[in-house]
Design a protein around this motif. Structure first.
Motif, PDB file in Angstrom:
ATOM      1  N   PHE A   1       0.864  -1.180   0.000  1.00 55.87           N
ATOM      2  CA  PHE A   1       0.000   0.000   0.000  1.00 55.87           C
ATOM      3  C   PHE A   1       0.902   1.231   0.000  1.00 55.87           C
ATOM      4  N   MET A   2       0.734   2.080  -0.996  1.00 56.96           N
ATOM      5  CA  MET A   2       1.570   3.261  -1.149  1.00 56.96           C
ATOM      6  C   MET A   2       0.713   4.516  -1.016  1.00 56.96           C
ATOM      7  N   VAL A   3       1.310   5.583  -0.449  1.00 54.43           N
ATOM      8  CA  VAL A   3       0.553   6.799  -0.170  1.00 54.43           C
ATOM      9  C   VAL A   3       1.395   8.036  -0.476  1.00 54.43           C
ATOM     10  N   SER A   4       0.727   9.045  -1.023  1.00 50.92           N
ATOM     11  CA  SER A   4       1.314  10.382  -1.124  1.00 50.92           C
ATOM     12  C   SER A   4       0.299  11.344  -0.516  1.00 50.92           C
ATOM     13  N   THR A   5       0.701  12.095   0.510  1.00 51.06           N
ATOM     14  CA  THR A   5      -0.249  12.948   1.223  1.00 51.06           C
ATOM     15  C   THR A   5      -0.362  14.356   0.645  1.00 51.06           C
ATOM     16  N   ASN A   6       0.527  14.691  -0.272  1.00 52.99           N
ATOM     17  CA  ASN A   6       0.479  16.030  -0.876  1.00 52.99           C
ATOM     18  C   ASN A   6       0.777  15.935  -2.365  1.00 52.99           C
ATOM     19  N   LYS A   7       0.140  16.824  -3.131  1.00 51.19           N
ATOM     20  CA  LYS A   7       0.359  16.831  -4.571  1.00 51.19           C
ATOM     21  C   LYS A   7       1.833  17.058  -4.885  1.00 51.19           C
ATOM     22  N   GLY A   8       2.313  16.318  -5.883  1.00 49.43           N
ATOM     23  CA  GLY A   8       3.695  16.483  -6.309  1.00 49.43           C
ATOM     24  C   GLY A   8       4.676  15.619  -5.543  1.00 49.43           C
ATOM     25  N   GLU A   9       4.256  15.066  -4.415  1.00 48.51           N
ATOM     26  CA  GLU A   9       5.148  14.203  -3.643  1.00 48.51           C
ATOM     27  C   GLU A   9       5.065  12.775  -4.165  1.00 48.51           C
ATOM     28  N   PRO A  10       6.197  12.064  -4.117  1.00 50.76           N
ATOM     29  CA  PRO A  10       6.176  10.676  -4.605  1.00 50.76           C
ATOM     30  C   PRO A  10       5.420   9.761  -3.638  1.00 50.76           C
ATOM     31  N   LEU A  11       4.950   8.653  -4.171  1.00 46.63           N
ATOM     32  CA  LEU A  11       4.290   7.648  -3.335  1.00 46.63           C
ATOM     33  C   LEU A  11       5.311   6.990  -2.422  1.00 46.63           C
ATOM     34  N   LYS A  12       4.911   6.756  -1.181  1.00 47.72           N
ATOM     35  CA  LYS A  12       5.771   6.098  -0.191  1.00 47.72           C
ATOM     36  C   LYS A  12       4.992   4.951   0.459  1.00 47.72           C
ATOM     37  N   PRO A  13       5.715   3.957   1.013  1.00 46.71           N
ATOM     38  CA  PRO A  13       5.020   2.888   1.742  1.00 46.71           C
ATOM     39  C   PRO A  13       4.188   3.467   2.875  1.00 46.71           C
ATOM     40  N   LEU A  14       3.045   2.879   3.131  1.00 41.05           N
ATOM     41  CA  LEU A  14       2.117   3.376   4.139  1.00 41.05           C
ATOM     42  C   LEU A  14       2.785   3.553   5.499  1.00 41.05           C
ATOM     43  N   ALA A  15       3.662   2.643   5.864  1.00 41.30           N
ATOM     44  CA  ALA A  15       4.301   2.695   7.181  1.00 41.30           C
ATOM     45  C   ALA A  15       5.206   3.908   7.349  1.00 41.30           C
ATOM     46  N   LYS A  16       5.603   4.535   6.215  1.00 42.19           N
ATOM     47  CA  LYS A  16       6.519   5.667   6.298  1.00 42.19           C
ATOM     48  C   LYS A  16       5.819   7.016   6.189  1.00 42.19           C
ATOM     49  N   VAL A  17       4.487   7.000   6.195  1.00 46.32           N
ATOM     50  CA  VAL A  17       3.741   8.252   6.170  1.00 46.32           C
ATOM     51  C   VAL A  17       3.936   8.969   7.497  1.00 46.32           C
ATOM     52  N   ALA A  18       4.049  10.288   7.463  1.00 44.96           N
ATOM     53  CA  ALA A  18       4.275  11.057   8.691  1.00 44.96           C
ATOM     54  C   ALA A  18       3.166  10.796   9.700  1.00 44.96           C
ATOM     55  N   SER A  19       3.528  10.787  10.975  1.00 47.62           N
ATOM     56  CA  SER A  19       2.537  10.550  12.026  1.00 47.62           C
ATOM     57  C   SER A  19       1.738  11.821  12.266  1.00 47.62           C
ATOM     58  N   GLY A  20       0.735  11.724  13.127  1.00 51.23           N
ATOM     59  CA  GLY A  20      -0.092  12.875  13.450  1.00 51.23           C
ATOM     60  C   GLY A  20      -1.472  12.749  12.829  1.00 51.23           C
ATOM     61  N   GLY A  21      -2.076  13.914  12.547  1.00 49.64           N
ATOM     62  CA  GLY A  21      -3.443  13.929  12.030  1.00 49.64           C
ATOM     63  C   GLY A  21      -3.582  13.197  10.715  1.00 49.64           C
ATOM     64  N   GLU A  22      -2.565  13.315   9.824  1.00 52.34           N
ATOM     65  CA  GLU A  22      -2.667  12.680   8.518  1.00 52.34           C
ATOM     66  C   GLU A  22      -2.712  11.167   8.633  1.00 52.34           C
ATOM     67  N   ILE A  23      -1.794  10.585   9.406  1.00 49.33           N
ATOM     68  CA  ILE A  23      -1.767   9.133   9.532  1.00 49.33           C
ATOM     69  C   ILE A  23      -3.026   8.638  10.224  1.00 49.33           C
ATOM     70  N   SER A  24      -3.562   9.416  11.184  1.00 49.06           N
ATOM     71  CA  SER A  24      -4.795   9.016  11.853  1.00 49.06           C
ATOM     72  C   SER A  24      -5.947   8.923  10.868  1.00 49.06           C
TER      73      SER A  24
END
Length: 571
Positions: free
Chosen positions: A426-449
């Motif tokens: 499962f890959m995620v990019s939380t902001n436009k223009g950012e590359p996809l990253k593995p879900l486990a490496k998404v920044a913690s806080g409100g976004e990961i919640s």
């Protein structure tokens, strides 16, 4: 789930029954809300510490009773660890932590290792807030979650692939054994050729050892047998012996029966006894007349038994075991003698299976990719509802195309697995223009919640866990995002039991059960207290959460509005 905690941190003793739906835990900071989550974490195999043992106590005890739904994963795990699930489909976990730092773990009363407790615990409870307990953040679980999400579309295709893989793997291992070290093969051929010829030369018969034993036993006791059996015959048959007296009695009672019909049955009984004894006497006579005194036969038997014992020491405990071993090595001899022919036969057969396996594997990947698109769209929609429109979620497939020749190379590790030809992440990019990253490496806080909530909204019914725990998922959010989070948690609780520690009044208003956590000071010690709130008390607690300090009529009105809004949404 029913939880019992004793002598854990500042908890003296408490028992909590978590009902269906959403259970919310609120209270002042430091009251012990997170300690309850820590206790559950320990119950499902978290890293223990003597610091969890309440001061003045010898050990901390946590016990949890879970009602479960039978799944293939749960059934397989419990079969592997040799523990039975109760008829009521309940599982009892218990963990004790001593002052010496020892952990004592039990499942349904049976002692288990911490690793086994963790295996079972992770299937029963998923704690968001402690990454080691989150299925969704474990990359090796993503393929399983996708397959569960796509269960209807993928079950048959996956089963066909797995069956082919098992056949392929078995044949490949056999081919590997056949094609390995030539020198060892020739040594093995010489050895089993000698063994087979030695067994064949003995011309063994099934059950021969037992038959010889019985025959020798009869011959050893032949003289005594003759005397006792002949003596028995003599006591029954002859002048003045047993049968003659019984015949005399039979004649007498026959005469009496002619005078009194009621004695007829006695005459029949005595007559039957006489003829049965006479028959037995004749059989005994035939038996002792056949008894032979044959010392030479005894010597022959002993020599044969000695030969058999030599073979038993090498090839099996009984003649039948020896013959079974001979049959086994006969097949191996045939394989080794015709090695080149067999080798080519196995290569051809394995090649055919490999071709079918690649076809089924690619078909499985195609189905997964179609279902992955459906999963991506569903999660993307949930993310938009949580005000994360710029977040991109993708299911990434990793792997390469393999040729049949690559699969047949037994000298190299097989490049595919029973799961399929490709791995899934499962890959995620939380902001436009950012590359996809593995879900486990998404920044913690409100976004990961919010990301976890979006995933769980879609996947909860497919994860198989009994209880979901959210430990302060409201971190870093407020306003409309807070309301969206509350609605998602409520949506998840419709499919699975949810326990949530929160500081958001919007989430608390959604609770089916509201537990208030507080500290109680008896003058000597402080302890954590857990109390279920009624509707009025729940409204007061939500008012406190809104206002922070002073509760006013306005905050009570706002709290009631949240409760009314939550009730309408559930309806």
């Amino acid at each position: 789930m029913e939880l019992s905690i004793r002598n854990f941190a500042i908890i003296d003793h408490t028992t909590i029954s978590f009902e269906k739906g959403l259970t919310v835990l609120t209270g002042e900071t430091g009251a012990g809300k997170s300690i309850i989550i820590d206790a559950i974490g320990q119950l499902i195999g978290g890293r223990g510490s003597v610091e969890f043992v309440r001061h003045g106590s010898k050990r901390a005890e946590i016990e949890g009773l879970f009602s479960i739904e039978s799944t293939e994963e749960i059934n397989n795990l419990f079969r592997d660890i040799e523990i039975e699930i109760s008829e009521e489909d309940t599982v009892l976990l218990k963990r004790e932590i001593t002052l010496q730092g020892k952990s004592i773990c039990r499942i349904n009363g049976k002692l288990v290792t911490l690793a086994v407790l963790r295996q079972v615990g992770q299937l029963l409870v998923d704690i968001h807030g402690q990454h080691e307990h989150q299925h969704l953040l474990q990359g090796d679980k993503h393929q399983l979650l996708l397959d569960r999400f796509a269960e209807k579309a993928i079950t048959r295709v996956k089963s066909e692939y797995e069956q082919l893989y098992d056949i392929f793997n078995k044949k490949r291992e056999m081919l590997k054994q056949i094609s390995e070290n030539e020198h060892e093969m020739m040594q093995r051929l010489d050895l089993i050729q000698y063994q087979y010829e030695e067994i064949e030369k003995a011309k063994l018969q099934p059950e021969e050892d037992q038959q010889l034993f019985e025959e020798k036993k009869r011959l050893d006791y032949s003289e005594d047998l003759y005397k006792t059996v002949h003596g028995t015959y003599e006591a029954l048959y002859g002048d003045g012996k047993g049968l003659e007296w019984i015949m005399h009695a039979m004649n007498q009672i026959e005469e009496a029966a002619s005078m009194d019909e009621s004695l007829r049955s006695h005459h029949e009984n005595i007559s039957n006894c006489y003829y049965l004894l006479e028959e037995a006497a004749f059989s005994l006579r035939d038996y002792y007349e056949k008894i032979e005194f044959d010392p030479e036969r005894i010597n022959e038997i002993e020599a044969r038994m000695s030969e058999i014992n030599q073979l038993r020491r090498k090839y099996g405990d009984t003649v039948n075991d020896i013959l079974e071993y001979a049959s086994k090595i006969e097949d191996e001899l045939d394989t080794l003698k015709n090695r080149d022919e067999r080798l080519q036969q196995w290569i051809n057969e394995l090649g055919e299976v490999a071709e079918d396996l690649l076809v089924e594997g690619n078909h499985l990947t195609e189905v997964r990719k179609r279902e992955a698109i459906r999963l991506e769209k569903a999660i993307q929609k949930e993310l938009e509802n949580l005000y994360m429109k710029d977040t991109e979620f993708k299911v990434e497939f990793e792997g390469q195309h393999f040729s049949v020749e690559e699969l047949l190379n037994v000298k190299k590790r097989i490049p595919i697995s029973r799961k399929g030809l490709h791995s899934i992440s499962f890959m995620v990019s939380t902001n436009k223009g950012e590359p996809l990253k593995p879900l486990a490496k998404v920044a913690s806080g409100g976004e990961i919640s919010r990301m976890i909530l979006a995933l769980k909204t879609i996947l909860t019914s497919h994860e198989g866990v009994t209880s979901l725990i959210f430990d302060e998922v409201d971190t870093g959010v407020s306003g409309r995002v807070a309301q969206a989070i509350a609605e998602k948690i409520n949506q998840i609780s419709a499919k699975s039991q949810v326990l949530c520690i929160t500081h958001l009044p919007q989430v608390a208003a959604m609770a089916d059960t509201h537990l208030f956590i507080s500290k109680v000071n008896d003058g000597e010690r402080v302890a954590t207290s857990v109390r279920a709130l009624n509707k009025e008390e729940q409204m007061e607690e939500i008012s406190r959460m809104i206002s922070g300090v002073e509760i006013t009529d306005l905050t009570r009105k706002h709290a009631q509005e949240l409760l009314d809004q939550a009730r309408k949404m559930k309806q």
